[in-house]
Motif scaffolding. Structure first.
Motif, PDB file in Angstrom:
ATOM      1  N   ASP A  52     -10.020  16.662  -8.980  1.00 13.66           N
ATOM      2  CA  ASP A  52      -8.611  16.668  -8.566  1.00 13.66           C
ATOM      3  C   ASP A  52      -8.120  15.298  -8.103  1.00 13.66           C
ATOM      4  O   ASP A  52      -7.023  15.181  -7.563  1.00 13.66           O
ATOM      5  N   LYS A  53      -8.947  14.306  -8.287  1.00 16.65           N
ATOM      6  CA  LYS A  53      -8.582  12.955  -7.854  1.00 16.65           C
ATOM      7  C   LYS A  53      -7.305  12.507  -8.569  1.00 16.65           C
ATOM      8  O   LYS A  53      -7.123  12.780  -9.762  1.00 16.65           O
ATOM      9  N   GLN A  54      -6.435  11.831  -7.830  1.00 18.49           N
ATOM     10  CA  GLN A  54      -5.214  11.328  -8.455  1.00 18.49           C
ATOM     11  C   GLN A  54      -4.654  10.153  -7.660  1.00 18.49           C
ATOM     12  O   GLN A  54      -4.977   9.979  -6.492  1.00 18.49           O
ATOM     13  N   VAL A  55      -3.809   9.395  -8.314  1.00 19.69           N
ATOM     14  CA  VAL A  55      -3.077   8.334  -7.622  1.00 19.69           C
ATOM     15  C   VAL A  55      -1.790   8.974  -7.131  1.00 19.69           C
ATOM     16  O   VAL A  55      -1.100   9.662  -7.884  1.00 19.69           O
ATOM     17  N   ALA A  56      -1.478   8.766  -5.853  1.00 25.09           N
ATOM     18  CA  ALA A  56      -0.300   9.443  -5.320  1.00 25.09           C
ATOM     19  C   ALA A  56       0.283   8.694  -4.138  1.00 25.09           C
ATOM     20  O   ALA A  56      -0.356   7.821  -3.544  1.00 25.09           O
TER      21      ALA A  56
ATOM     22  N   SER B  46       0.815  -1.236   0.000  1.00 24.63           N
ATOM     23  CA  SER B  46       0.000   0.000   0.000  1.00 24.63           C
ATOM     24  C   SER B  46       0.839   1.272   0.000  1.00 24.63           C
ATOM     25  O   SER B  46       0.648   2.155   0.835  1.00 24.63           O
ATOM     26  N   ALA B  47       1.762   1.346  -0.937  1.00 23.32           N
ATOM     27  CA  ALA B  47       2.628   2.533  -1.014  1.00 23.32           C
ATOM     28  C   ALA B  47       1.964   3.704  -1.723  1.00 23.32           C
ATOM     29  O   ALA B  47       2.424   4.838  -1.609  1.00 23.32           O
ATOM     30  N   ILE B  48       0.900   3.435  -2.479  1.00 29.04           N
ATOM     31  CA  ILE B  48       0.187   4.494  -3.201  1.00 29.04           C
ATOM     32  C   ILE B  48      -1.309   4.354  -2.942  1.00 29.04           C
ATOM     33  O   ILE B  48      -1.779   3.278  -2.579  1.00 29.04           O
ATOM     34  N   SER B  49      -2.025   5.444  -3.138  1.00 25.39           N
ATOM     35  CA  SER B  49      -3.482   5.371  -2.959  1.00 25.39           C
ATOM     36  C   SER B  49      -4.152   6.440  -3.811  1.00 25.39           C
ATOM     37  O   SER B  49      -3.486   7.312  -4.375  1.00 25.39           O
ATOM     38  N   MET B  50      -5.478   6.354  -3.876  1.00 21.26           N
ATOM     39  CA  MET B  50      -6.266   7.337  -4.607  1.00 21.26           C
ATOM     40  C   MET B  50      -6.496   8.512  -3.670  1.00 21.26           C
ATOM     41  O   MET B  50      -6.983   8.314  -2.560  1.00 21.26           O
ATOM     42  N   LYS B  51      -6.156   9.727  -4.123  1.00 22.68           N
ATOM     43  CA  LYS B  51      -6.299  10.909  -3.264  1.00 22.68           C
ATOM     44  C   LYS B  51      -7.276  11.904  -3.872  1.00 22.68           C
ATOM     45  O   LYS B  51      -7.353  12.034  -5.091  1.00 22.68           O
ATOM     46  N   GLY B  52      -7.932  12.673  -3.012  1.00 23.62           N
ATOM     47  CA  GLY B  52      -8.766  13.789  -3.462  1.00 23.62           C
ATOM     48  C   GLY B  52     -10.074  13.359  -4.095  1.00 23.62           C
ATOM     49  O   GLY B  52     -10.422  12.187  -4.120  1.00 23.62           O
TER      50      GLY B  52
ATOM     51  N   GLU C  92       4.871  12.737  -1.222  1.00 23.60           N
ATOM     52  CA  GLU C  92       6.315  12.629  -0.990  1.00 23.60           C
ATOM     53  C   GLU C  92       6.786  11.208  -1.300  1.00 23.60           C
ATOM     54  O   GLU C  92       5.976  10.330  -1.532  1.00 23.60           O
ATOM     55  N   LYS C  93       8.098  11.015  -1.260  1.00 28.05           N
ATOM     56  CA  LYS C  93       8.625   9.683  -1.545  1.00 28.05           C
ATOM     57  C   LYS C  93       8.087   8.701  -0.511  1.00 28.05           C
ATOM     58  O   LYS C  93       8.214   8.943   0.696  1.00 28.05           O
ATOM     59  N   SER C  94       7.477   7.627  -0.996  1.00 29.68           N
ATOM     60  CA  SER C  94       6.839   6.697  -0.064  1.00 29.68           C
ATOM     61  C   SER C  94       7.861   5.739   0.529  1.00 29.68           C
ATOM     62  O   SER C  94       8.481   4.963  -0.194  1.00 29.68           O
ATOM     63  N   PRO C  95       8.013   5.767   1.865  1.00 32.27           N
ATOM     64  CA  PRO C  95       8.961   4.831   2.469  1.00 32.27           C
ATOM     65  C   PRO C  95       8.503   3.377   2.338  1.00 32.27           C
ATOM     66  O   PRO C  95       9.295   2.453   2.447  1.00 32.27           O
ATOM     67  N   ALA C  96       7.201   3.178   2.084  1.00 37.98           N
ATOM     68  CA  ALA C  96       6.677   1.805   1.977  1.00 37.98           C
ATOM     69  C   ALA C  96       6.993   1.168   0.626  1.00 37.98           C
ATOM     70  O   ALA C  96       6.983  -0.052   0.494  1.00 37.98           O
ATOM     71  N   CYS C  97       7.269   1.988  -0.385  1.00 37.34           N
ATOM     72  CA  CYS C  97       7.488   1.460  -1.741  1.00 37.34           C
ATOM     73  C   CYS C  97       8.768   0.624  -1.776  1.00 37.34           C
ATOM     74  O   CYS C  97       9.803   1.040  -1.246  1.00 37.34           O
ATOM     75  N   ILE C  98       8.683  -0.546  -2.410  1.00 37.44           N
ATOM     76  CA  ILE C  98       9.864  -1.417  -2.514  1.00 37.44           C
ATOM     77  C   ILE C  98      10.447  -1.393  -3.930  1.00 37.44           C
ATOM     78  O   ILE C  98      11.346  -2.148  -4.251  1.00 37.44           O
ATOM     79  N   GLY C  99       9.863  -0.553  -4.790  1.00 42.41           N
ATOM     80  CA  GLY C  99      10.406  -0.380  -6.137  1.00 42.41           C
ATOM     81  C   GLY C  99      10.176  -1.553  -7.067  1.00 42.41           C
ATOM     82  O   GLY C  99      10.901  -1.727  -8.050  1.00 42.41           O
ATOM     83  N   CYS C 100       9.141  -2.358  -6.792  1.00 38.80           N
ATOM     84  CA  CYS C 100       8.943  -3.566  -7.602  1.00 38.80           C
ATOM     85  C   CYS C 100       8.477  -3.262  -9.022  1.00 38.80           C
ATOM     86  O   CYS C 100       8.667  -4.063  -9.933  1.00 38.80           O
ATOM     87  N   GLY C 101       7.824  -2.116  -9.220  1.00 38.52           N
ATOM     88  CA  GLY C 101       7.376  -1.729 -10.561  1.00 38.52           C
ATOM     89  C   GLY C 101       6.068  -2.365 -10.995  1.00 38.52           C
ATOM     90  O   GLY C 101       5.629  -2.159 -12.121  1.00 38.52           O
TER      91      GLY C 101
END
Ligand code: SF4
Length: 252
Positions: free
Chosen positions: A168-172, A158-164, A177-186
């Motif tokens: 103005d809705k966006q995936v972010a 869950s490094a990204i989510s739907m915001k707004g 900011e840089k997500s510390p949860a992201c593992i860079g798997c792509g």
């Protein structure tokens, strides 16, 4: 190489066999199987953007709508989330359905006028322009949510989510900011139907969501495998020592 999504995962909780009709044709299908899966299994094509067989359906894009019930008591429902039931009457291409799909495509065309996939889908439905306003002519994200669900349900971080909210809705990432949860798997970039998530790999570094991930080199052939963070994540999930993943699949 990105996270592999299993072909076998199933999210429907199926029940006993029921009989229903799709486009006037009698069908037998497991109770509670989605109408989308049932229709496709019986050769009725239904367009989708946010559906993926390995992810729970959320009915985000509304392109898969079908008409259920009998005249004059019919309603339009998302086929990806609506379950089969005994005696259900389903139309996949009625005028009401096609009209609903054309409106969805007009909205998507207004949101992402340069997205090739949307242009092609719209044209296939006879939609070449939109009555709705375009806020950002360069926008390519169709807000299908596949990336968010893949990150949450398949990768499990869950490094990204739907915001707004619309418009103005966006995936972010959290707080943009840089997500510390992201593992860079792509995996999010891999599954994106409009290729809008920037993803690069250069000199042993993968860059995604604004973060640089150092890639682990195979200890046998030296070719790059995956980001170290991703291998550590795998080690955590499997309980195996992280070094187990330092050899690429070709050298195992
Ligand atoms: S790259 Fe990051 S945001 Fe994308 S699926 Fe992997 S963990 Fe999630």
């Amino acid at each position: 190489m990105v996270w592999k999504i299993s072909d076998e995962t199933a999210f429907d909780t199926l029940g006993e066999e029921v009989r229903l009709t799709i486009n006037g044709i009698p069908i037998r299908a497991p109770q509670n199987q989605s109408l989308l899966v049932t229709a496709r299994a019986n050769g009725f094509e239904i367009p989708t953007l946010c559906y993926h067989r390995d992810l729970p359906s959320e009915g985000q894009c509304r392109l898969c709508v079908v008409e259920i019930g009998e005249h004059p008591h019919t309603q339009i429902v998302n086929s990806c989330t609506y379950p089969t039931s005994p005696g259900l009457v389903v139309q996949t291409h009625s005028e009401k359905v096609m009209q609903a799909r054309r409106i969805v495509l007009e909205l998507l065309l207004a949101r992402t006028p340069k997205a090739k996939l949307i242009q092609e889908l719209a044209a296939a439905h006879g939609v070449y322009e939109s009555r709705f306003k375009t806020d950002d002519p360069e926008e390519l994200c169709i807000l299908c949510g596949l990336c968010v669900r893949t990150c949450r349900e398949v990768v499990g971080v869950s490094a990204i989510s739907m915001k707004g909210r619309t418009p103005d809705k966006q995936v972010a990432t959290p707080f943009l900011e840089k997500s510390p949860a992201c593992i860079g798997c792509g995996s999010c970039a891999f599954i994106c139907p409009t290729n809008v998530i920037p993803y690069t790999e250069k000199n042993g570094v993968r860059t995604i969501w604004g973060r640089d991930f150092e890639l682990q080199a195979c200890t046998v052939c030296g070719n790059y495998i995956e980001p170290k963070y991703q291998l550590e994540h795998w080690a955590k999930i499997t309980g195996d020592p992280v070094e187990t993943f330092f050899v690429c699949k070709d050298c195992r």
